[in-house]
Scaffold this active site. Structure first.
Site, PDB file in Angstrom:
ATOM      1  N   SER A  61      77.812   2.986  -5.644  1.00 25.76           N
ATOM      2  CA  SER A  61      76.898   3.977  -6.232  1.00 25.76           C
ATOM      3  C   SER A  61      77.493   5.383  -6.237  1.00 25.76           C
ATOM      4  CB  SER A  61      75.600   4.013  -5.437  1.00 25.76           C
ATOM      5  OG  SER A  61      75.075   2.733  -5.302  1.00 25.76           O
TER       6      SER A  61
HETATM    7  N1  SAH Z   1      75.857   0.055  -1.551  1.00 28.11           N
HETATM    8  C1  SAH Z   1      76.964  -0.443  -2.300  1.00 28.11           C
HETATM    9  C2  SAH Z   1      76.502  -0.803  -3.688  1.00 28.11           C
HETATM   10  C3  SAH Z   1      77.208  -1.953  -4.224  1.00 28.11           C
HETATM   11  S1  SAH Z   1      76.606  -2.493  -5.788  1.00 28.11           S
HETATM   12  C4  SAH Z   1      78.055   0.585  -2.391  1.00 28.11           C
HETATM   13  O1  SAH Z   1      77.727   1.788  -2.521  1.00 28.11           O
HETATM   14  O2  SAH Z   1      79.218   0.251  -2.364  1.00 28.11           O
HETATM   15  C5  SAH Z   1      75.455  -3.720  -5.335  1.00 28.11           C
HETATM   16  C6  SAH Z   1      75.964  -4.886  -4.562  1.00 28.11           C
HETATM   17  O3  SAH Z   1      74.901  -5.821  -4.454  1.00 28.11           O
HETATM   18  C7  SAH Z   1      77.121  -5.645  -5.225  1.00 28.11           C
HETATM   19  O4  SAH Z   1      78.202  -5.662  -4.340  1.00 28.11           O
HETATM   20  C8  SAH Z   1      76.544  -7.062  -5.459  1.00 28.11           C
HETATM   21  O5  SAH Z   1      77.481  -8.101  -5.275  1.00 28.11           O
HETATM   22  C9  SAH Z   1      75.442  -7.122  -4.420  1.00 28.11           C
HETATM   23  N2  SAH Z   1      74.382  -8.102  -4.698  1.00 28.11           N
HETATM   24  C10 SAH Z   1      73.791  -8.397  -5.885  1.00 28.11           C
HETATM   25  N3  SAH Z   1      72.832  -9.339  -5.707  1.00 28.11           N
HETATM   26  C11 SAH Z   1      72.818  -9.655  -4.390  1.00 28.11           C
HETATM   27  C12 SAH Z   1      72.058 -10.555  -3.595  1.00 28.11           C
HETATM   28  N4  SAH Z   1      71.119 -11.354  -4.115  1.00 28.11           N
HETATM   29  N5  SAH Z   1      72.316 -10.619  -2.268  1.00 28.11           N
HETATM   30  C13 SAH Z   1      73.269  -9.818  -1.702  1.00 28.11           C
HETATM   31  N6  SAH Z   1      74.025  -8.946  -2.403  1.00 28.11           N
HETATM   32  C14 SAH Z   1      73.809  -8.853  -3.733  1.00 28.11           C
END
Ligand code: SAH
Length: 208
Positions: A61
């Site tokens: 993000s």
């Molecule tokens: N907070 C993180 C955001 C990553 S983007 C950062 O700033 O780096 C969102 C993440 O959610 C992705 O890595 C994706 O793989 C994960 N995601 C999507 N659906 C999910 C689920 N059902 N369970 C766990 N993780 C999930």
């Protein structure tokens, strides 16, 4: 200008723009450098207020969105936190700083490769547990949680398991909506109900 100077400018810009208000969040942002959590070839982009690709179709993000979510969560030392979507692990480390050694953070990531690399980046945080799995189910062994943060977007509603695993009076922050655009929702648990507040439009990768 080196990365450290550029990062300080990013933090003061977040303050000037009104995204960053609390001293504890400001201190956490200084304590945890974003570049430590990015792939080597993308570290140079770490001081930009933009989402950055992590591979596997996912992004970390933008710092202003991280600041908005952390402010909405109203975090305190000693709290028990659940994060869905570990991604780079940067937000996880910020949560771990904010709740301190007496608190704990459970973070769930769906993509094994991202979970592995975040686990490495987070190895110094003894108050963090990294789980590989589906965040929609929450993580019952460490429940109930004071706060839940979801960094990927639910289609229509807060997953039931997450509502159930939130403490009474606890707060969940979650983007809800279509793949194109979502509303950032803050939910506060009041007995059996979640009192919801819309906190503005946002754009996250989907909760799968
Ligand atoms: N907070 C993180 C955001 C990553 S983007 C950062 O700033 O780096 C969102 C993440 O959610 C992705 O890595 C994706 O793989 C994960 N995601 C999507 N659906 C999910 C689920 N059902 N369970 C766990 N993780 C999930």
């Amino acid at each position: 200008m080196n990365l450290k100077e550029a990062y300080s400018i990013l933090i003061s810009d977040l303050k000037k723009a009104g995204y960053l208000k609390s001293d504890n969040i400001t201190s956490a942002l200084y304590a945890v450098s974003r570049w430590d959590f990015l792939p080597a070839e993308l570290k140079q982009l770490s001081t930009m207020d933009e989402p950055i690709p992590l591979g596997f179709g996912q992004t970390t993000s933008a710092p202003h969105m991280v600041a908005i979510m952390l402010e909405l969560l109203d975090l305190r030392e000693g709290q028990n936190i659940l994060e869905i979507g570990t991604g780079s692990g940067w937000n996880t480390a910020l949560l771990a700083e904010l709740v301190g050694p007496k608190g704990s953070v459970t973070t769930i990531e769906f993509i094994e490769e991202l979970q592995d690399s975040a686990k490495n980046s987070l190895e110094d945080y003894f108050n963090v547990g990294c789980i590989h799995g589906d965040g929609k189910k929450g993580y019952e062994p460490n429940a109930p949680y004071d706060r839940i943060i979801v960094t990927c977007a639910a289609k229509e509603e807060i997953p039931k398991a997450l509502e159930d695993q939130l403490k009474d009076g606890g707060i969940i922050v979650i983007p809800i909506g279509s793949i194109i655009m979502q509303e950032l929702v803050k939910g506060t648990k009041r007995g059996k109900w979640i009192e919801k507040e819309n906190c503005g439009l946002c754009k996250f990768v989907p909760l799968v």
